[in-house]
Design an enzyme around this catalytic site. Structure first.
Site, PDB file in Angstrom:
ATOM      1  CG  HIS A   1     -46.676 171.961  15.747  1.00  0.00           C
ATOM      2  ND1 HIS A   1     -45.707 172.756  16.321  1.00  0.00           N
ATOM      3  CD2 HIS A   1     -46.856 172.436  14.484  1.00  0.00           C
ATOM      4  CE1 HIS A   1     -45.335 173.677  15.456  1.00  0.00           C
ATOM      5  NE2 HIS A   1     -46.013 173.509  14.340  1.00  0.00           N
TER       6      HIS A   1
ATOM      7  NE  ARG B   1     -26.370 140.478  23.892  1.00  0.00           N
ATOM      8  CZ  ARG B   1     -25.913 141.302  22.956  1.00  0.00           C
ATOM      9  NH1 ARG B   1     -26.719 142.226  22.458  1.00  0.00           N
ATOM     10  NH2 ARG B   1     -24.680 141.207  22.518  1.00  0.00           N
TER      11      ARG B   1
ATOM     12  NE  ARG C   1     -28.225 134.760  24.976  1.00  0.00           N
ATOM     13  CZ  ARG C   1     -27.163 135.543  25.203  1.00  0.00           C
ATOM     14  NH1 ARG C   1     -25.987 135.184  24.711  1.00  0.00           N
ATOM     15  NH2 ARG C   1     -27.272 136.669  25.874  1.00  0.00           N
TER      16      ARG C   1
ATOM     17  CD  GLU D   1     -23.051 130.061  25.912  1.00  0.00           C
ATOM     18  OE1 GLU D   1     -22.689 131.246  25.891  1.00  0.00           O
ATOM     19  OE2 GLU D   1     -24.220 129.721  26.177  1.00  0.00           O
TER      20      GLU D   1
ATOM     21  N   GLY E   1     -20.335 131.488  21.135  1.00  0.00           N
ATOM     22  CA  GLY E   1     -20.321 132.582  22.102  1.00  0.00           C
ATOM     23  C   GLY E   1     -18.907 132.770  22.587  1.00  0.00           C
ATOM     24  CB  SER E   2     -16.072 134.681  21.176  1.00  0.00           C
ATOM     25  OG  SER E   2     -16.639 135.974  21.237  1.00  0.00           O
ATOM     26  CG  ASN E   3     -17.818 137.774  25.459  1.00  0.00           C
ATOM     27  OD1 ASN E   3     -16.762 138.085  24.929  1.00  0.00           O
ATOM     28  ND2 ASN E   3     -18.859 138.584  25.497  1.00  0.00           N
ATOM     29  CG  ASP E   4     -20.206 132.428  28.823  1.00  0.00           C
ATOM     30  OD1 ASP E   4     -19.576 133.006  29.727  1.00  0.00           O
ATOM     31  OD2 ASP E   4     -21.444 132.393  28.781  1.00  0.00           O
TER      32      ASP E   4
ATOM     33  CB  CYS F   1     -23.573 135.817  18.391  1.00  0.00           C
ATOM     34  SG  CYS F   1     -23.591 134.661  19.784  1.00  0.00           S
TER      35      CYS F   1
END
Length: 803
Positions: free
Chosen positions: A424, A514, A582, A684, A705-708, A755
Site C-alpha cells: 500500500h 561493467r 566487459r 587501452e 579506454g581513455s583512462n588506462d 567508453c
C-alpha cells in the site's frame, strides 16, 4: 421485479456503469479469456442499481448531503465522524428483503457448482474505479473467507457502506469526483485456496521506471492481502517480454523476499475469517513459486495486456492479482485493471535526481520512485499518531493503511519497516509522486520523531535513508531540447538496478557494461573460493560462502545465475540495441577483497600493471573462474535469448594473448561468429594502437579506454596524488593516439568507440573524436544529454568545413 444479480459470464468491460470497473474486468477475464488458458474463479455481481435505489429511498440522499456537503477533509476528526455516520446510513439502506433473497439464491447456485459452504471473497467495485486517470485502489472494503448466505449478506452491506470510508471521501475530493455520481457494486467470487499455497501481484511494466518490456511478478505465501497491506516483503521476479514472445523461457531476474507471515483461513466468519501465522525459516529461504509458474503468470499477463490494449486501442499496461490454489495446484487470475501511475508519466521532460554528497546511512530498503526528498521524520505507529503529522514531514511507520491516505498526501516521503514494491505505501507513494523506502527493517526503531533525514531513491533498487539534510540536485531536460547526432551516443552501465530507467533515456545502447559491480555487489565471493572451498583459510569466509550458496544447486550455479541475471537485466533493458559487456577487470588487490579471495591472489607492488584482464583468463590460477564467467554469458545469450549482448576483452597486452583469449572463450562455449557473437577488445594499451591491424584480425571492434590509455601513454599513475595533475587526455600525444586508433580501426572495417568520460568532461575531445569519425561515444547516464549537444555541434561544424 428488479434483478440485482449478474453472473460473471454475463459481464464485460462495457458494464462499468452497472458493476464497476473491478467487476467489469473480472467478467471480461472470465467470459473472454478463458479460451486463452487464463483461469478465473466463478462468481457474480450485485449491480450498482442496488446501491442507487437505496440512495433514492426515504430521504437517504438528503441525509448524506447534510453530512458530506462542504466537508473539510483536512479536519481529520470531522472527516472520521461524518464518514462513520454516512456509512451507517448506507448500511441500513441496502438491507432489503428482495436483495437479501437474491444474494442468497446466487450463493446457492455457486454452492451447487463448488460445494456446500463454499468460501467466497466479497469485494467492492466502484463505477468510477480503475479509470485511466484514477485507480481508486484500496479505497473501499473487501472481505475474505466468507461462508453462508447470512455472513455473505452482512459482508455485502459493509462493502456498500465502505463507499464512505474516510479515505474514499478524501480520494474523491482530491480527484474531482462527485460523491453522488459514484456508485458501488459488489463482486462475490469463489475463493482460491491460496492460503495453502501462494498469491501475489503482477505488473506488465516495471513499477519504478515505467519500463514496459518486462513483466514484474511478486508473490508471498498465503492470501495476497499481506502484500497489499505491506505486512510482508515478497519474492520478486522479472520476465523479459520480447524474448518470452520468441519462446525463451527463463526468468530474467529474481529477489528472495522475507515473506515473514502468511494469511490463512480462520475457523469462524466475520472479523475472524482470516488469521496470520509466522512462516518457518526453512520456507522463507525458498521462493514461494517455481520458475515455470513465474513464466506461466508472465504469459497470462502478456495475453491480458494484449487483450485490454486491443479493446482500448492503445497500449495498456496492467496491474493483475493472482493466486495459486493449494488444492488443485492451478494458477488463477483474481483481478486485472489498467496500471494508472508509472504508465502515465510524462515523457516531455527527462527528470533526474542526483545526490551531490553522501551522508551516514540509517536504514536501507526497497526504493519506490526515482526521487530524493529531505524533511523532519514523524514516527507513526498507529492511527492515533496521525493527528500530529505536519505537511512536509517524512512518514516513518511499520506499514501504512488506506485510512492514512489523507496524511500520506501531505508527506514529503515515506519509510516503512515492512512491505515490498507492491504494498500500500509503495502504491500510494507512486501515485503521489513522492519517494518511499519500504521494507527498511528497524526504521521505526532507528529514526526518531524530529530527526532530519534524506530519502534517496535515485540509486537503483536499493533506497537509502541518510542522516540529516543531504544536498541533491534535480535536472530537467525538455525532450524538445534534445539533438540526436549521427554519432551513436551510448551509455556506461555498472548496476543492473539502474538499467531500466537508463534505457528509457535517449541513447544507442550500452558501450560499457561493467561486470565488476555485479560480482562485487551481487555475488561478493571470489570465483575460485566457490570452486575450491577447501582452500579458503578463514572460517568466517567459509561460513558466509555457505550461507550465500545454500539455496542453489552448487556454488558454481550461484555464481553463474547471479552473474547471468545481472548482465541479462542490462541486456534486456536495452534490447535489441547492442550491449557491450566487459569481462571482469578487477586488479589482484580488488579480487583479494572479495570473500575468500585473499588466498587466491598474488600480492603485487603495482596491481594496475599486474595480473589483470586478459592475462587471467587462461592462466591456471583463474581459468576455472573464467569458465564461470563464460557460462553466465552463454546463458544470457542462448537461454535468455539476449543476442544483443557483445563481449569485450579488457587489458589485452599482446596479439598472442588475444589469440589465447579467443581460443579459451571458444572452449567455454563463446565462439566468435557463432550465433552472431561479436567479441570486442579494449583499446587501452599503446600496443593495441601500434598493432591495431593485427588486433583487428582477431576482434570485431574496439573501445578506447581513455583512462588506462592516457595513463600508459603519459606514464602517469592516475591514482597518485603527487603526479596525477599530469593526467590529461587532451595532451597532444593522447590526441595522436586517438587518431591512430580510429583511423586504424576504420582502415580494417572495424567498429570503434570510446567508453571513458573524457568526451563528457572535455567537449573539445568530443569534437575532436567526432571529426575523426568515431562510431560511438559512451558516457555515464548523467552526461548523455550534454554529450549529445556537443557532438551535434561538432558534426554540424565538420559538415560545414567539408563543403
Amino acid at each position: 421485479m428488479t434483478n440485482y444479480i449478474r453472473p460473471f459470464l454475463d459481464i464485460g468491460l462495457a458494464d462499468v456503469n452497472l458493476v464497476g470497473g473491478k467487476t467489469a474486468s473480472l467478467g471480461e477475464l472470465y467470459s473472454a479469456l478463458a479460451s486463452q488458458g487464463i483461469a478465473v474463479p466463478n462468481g457474480f455481481a450485485i449491480t450498482a442499481n442496488a446501491y442507487r435505489e437505496a440512495l433514492s429511498r426515504d430521504d437517504v440522499a438528503d441525509e448524506l448531503h447534510q453530512l458530506l456537503d462542504g466537508i473539510d477533509k483536512g479536519n481529520i476528526r470531522q472527516l472520521a465522524s461524518k464518514a462513520a455516520k454516512a456509512r451507517a446510513v448506507i448500511y441500513s439502506a441496502v438491507d432489503t428483503l428482495l436483495l437479501r433473497n437474491q444474494v442468497e439464491e446466487a450463493y446457492r447456485q455457486l454452492e451447487r457448482e463448488a460445494g456446500t459452504g463454499v468460501a467466497v471473497a466479497v469485494r467492492s467495485s466502484a463505477t468510477a474505479e480503475d479509470l485511466p486517470t484514477a485507480s481508486f485502489a484500496g479505497q473501499h472494503e473487501s472481505f475474505l473467507n466468507v461462508r453462508g448466505p447470512k455472513d455473505l449478506f452482512e459482508a455485502c452491506r459493509r462493502c456498500f457502506a465502505s463507499i464512505f470510508t474516510d479515505r474514499a471521501i478524501s480520494y474523491r475530493i482530491d480527484n474531482g469526483f462527485d460523491h453522488f455520481k459514484v456508485a458501488l457494486s459488489v463482486a462475490v467470487m469463489k475463493m482460491v485456496r491460496s492460503d495453502l499455497a501462494a498469491s501475489g501481484v503482477v505488473f506488465t511494466l516495471d513499477t519504478e521506471s515505467g519500463f514496459r518490456d518486462v513483466v514484474f511478478v511478486t508473490g508471498c505465501y498465503g492470501l495476497g492481502e499481506t502484500i497489499v497491506q505491506g505486512q510482508v516483503d515478497p519474492d520478486e521476479f522479472y520476465v523479459h517480454k520480447p524474448t518470452l514472445r520468441q519462446g525463451y523461457r527463463r526468468v530474467l531476474r529474481r529477489r528472495l523476499g522475507a515473506k515473514q507471515i502468511r494469511m490463512i483461513y480462520g475457523q469462524r466468519g466475520g472479523d475472524h475469517a482470516t488469521l496470520t501465522r509466522k512462516v518457518p525459516e526453512a520456507e522463507r529461504r525458498k521462493y514461494c513459486i517455481s520458475d515455470p509458474e513465474v513464466l506461466s503468470l508472465a504469459e497470462m499477463a502478456v495475453r491480458i495486456e494484449a487483450h485490454y490494449s486491443k479493446r482500448a486501442g492503445v497500449p495498456t499496461p496492467m496491474d493483475i492479482e493472482w493466486a495459486k490454489d493449494g488444492a488443485d495446484g492451478q494458477l488463477y487470475i483474481i483481478q486485472a485493471r489498467p496500471e494508472t501511475v508509472a504508465s502515465r508519466r510524462s515523457a516531455d521532460v527527462y527528470e533526474t535526481y542526483n545526490l551531490k554528497e553522501r551522508g551516514s546511512v540509517i536504514v536501507q530498503g526497497r526504493a519506490v520512485g526515482e526521487k530524493i526528498a529531505s524533511g523532519r521524520a514523524r514516527r507513526v505507529v498507529s492511527g492515533r499518531d496521525l493527528s500530529a503529522f505536519k505537511p512536509g514531514e517524512i512518514l516513518v511507520a511499520p506499514a501504512t493503511s488506506p485510512d492514512w491516505e489523507p496524511v500520506m498526501k501531505i508527506a514529503a516521503g515515506i519509510i516503512t519497516d515492512k512491505g515490498g514494491r507492491t504494498c500500500h505505501a509503495a502504491i500510494v507513494a507512486r501515485e503521489l509522486g513522492i519517494p518511499a523506502v519500504v521494507g527498511a527493517t528497524l526504521a521505526t526503531e532507528r529514526i526518531e520523531t524530529g530527526t532530519e533525514v534524506t530519502i534517496c531513491c535515485a540509486e537503483g533498487d536499493v533506497g537509502s535513508v541518510y542522516q540529516g539534510q543531504v544536498a541533491f540536485e534535480v535536472t530537467r531536460t525538455p525532450v524538445t531540447q534534445l539533438r540526436q547526432p549521427r554519432t551513436a551516443i551510448m551509455v556506461n552501465v555498472g548496476t543492473p538496478e539502474m538499467a531500466f530507467r537508463t534505457a528509457m533515456q535517449p541513447q544507442a545502447g550500452v558501450g560499457l557494461a561493467r561486470m565488476e559491480f555485479i560480482i562485487s555487489e551481487h555475488i561478493r565471493v571470489h570465483p575460485m573460493a566457490l570452486l575450491q572451498q577447501d582452500k579458503v583459510k578463514s572460517a568466517k569466509a567459509r561460513t558466509e560462502i555457505a550461507r550465500l550458496v545454500r539455496n542453489f544447486k552448487s556454488p558454481a550455479d550461484f555464481f553463474v545465475q547471479r552473474l547471468a541475471e545481472g548482465v541479462g537485466t542490462i541486456a534486456a533493458a536495452f534490447y535489441p540495441k547492442p550491449v557491450i559487456v566487459r569481462l571482469s577487470d578487477f586488479k589482484s588487490n580488488e579480487y583479494a577483497r572479495l570473500i575468500g579471495g585473499d588466498g587466491f591472489e598474488p600480492r603485487e607492488e603495482n596491481p594496475m600493471l599486474g595480473f589483470r584482464g586478459a592475462s587471467r583468463y587462461s592462466h591456471p590460477a583463474y581459468a576455472e573462474g573464467f569458465a564461470l564467467e563464460c557460462a553466465a554469458l552463454r546463458l544470457v545469450r542462448k537461454e535468455m535469448g539476449l543476442s544483443n549482448l557483445r563481449v569485450m576483452v579488457p587489458f589485452c597486452r599482446t596479439v598472442a594473448e588475444g589469440r589465447r583469449v579467443i581460443a579459451t572463450m571458444a572452449a567455454n562455449g563463446l565462439k566468435r561468429g557463432e550465433d552472431d557473437l561479436e567479441i570486442y577488445v579494449m583499446c587501452e594499451i599503446p600496443n593495441n594502437v601500434i598493432q591495431i591491424d593485427a588486433f583487428a584480425e582477431l576482434f570485431d571492434g574496439f573501445s578506447i579506454g581513455s583512462n588506462d590509455l592516457t595513463q600508459l601513454t603519459l606514464g602517469v599513475d592516475r591514482d597518485s596524488d603527487i603526479v596525477a595533475f599530469d593526467f590529461d587526455e587532451r595532451d597532444p600525444g593522447m590526441l595522436e593516439m586517438f587518431r591512430l586508433a580510429i583511423t586504424g580501426a576504420k582502415r580494417n572495417g572495424r567498429h570503434i568507440g570510446i567508453c571513458g568520460e573524457a568526451p563528457a568532461n572535455y567537449p573539445e575531445i568530443a569534437r575532436y573524436l567526432t571529426g575523426l569519425g568515431i562510431d560511438s561515444i559512451s558516457v555515464n547516464p548523467s552526461s548523455v544529454f550534454r554529450t549529445m549537444a556537443v557532438v551535434s555541434d561538432a558534426e554540424t561544424n565538420t559538415l560545414k568545413s567539408n563543403t
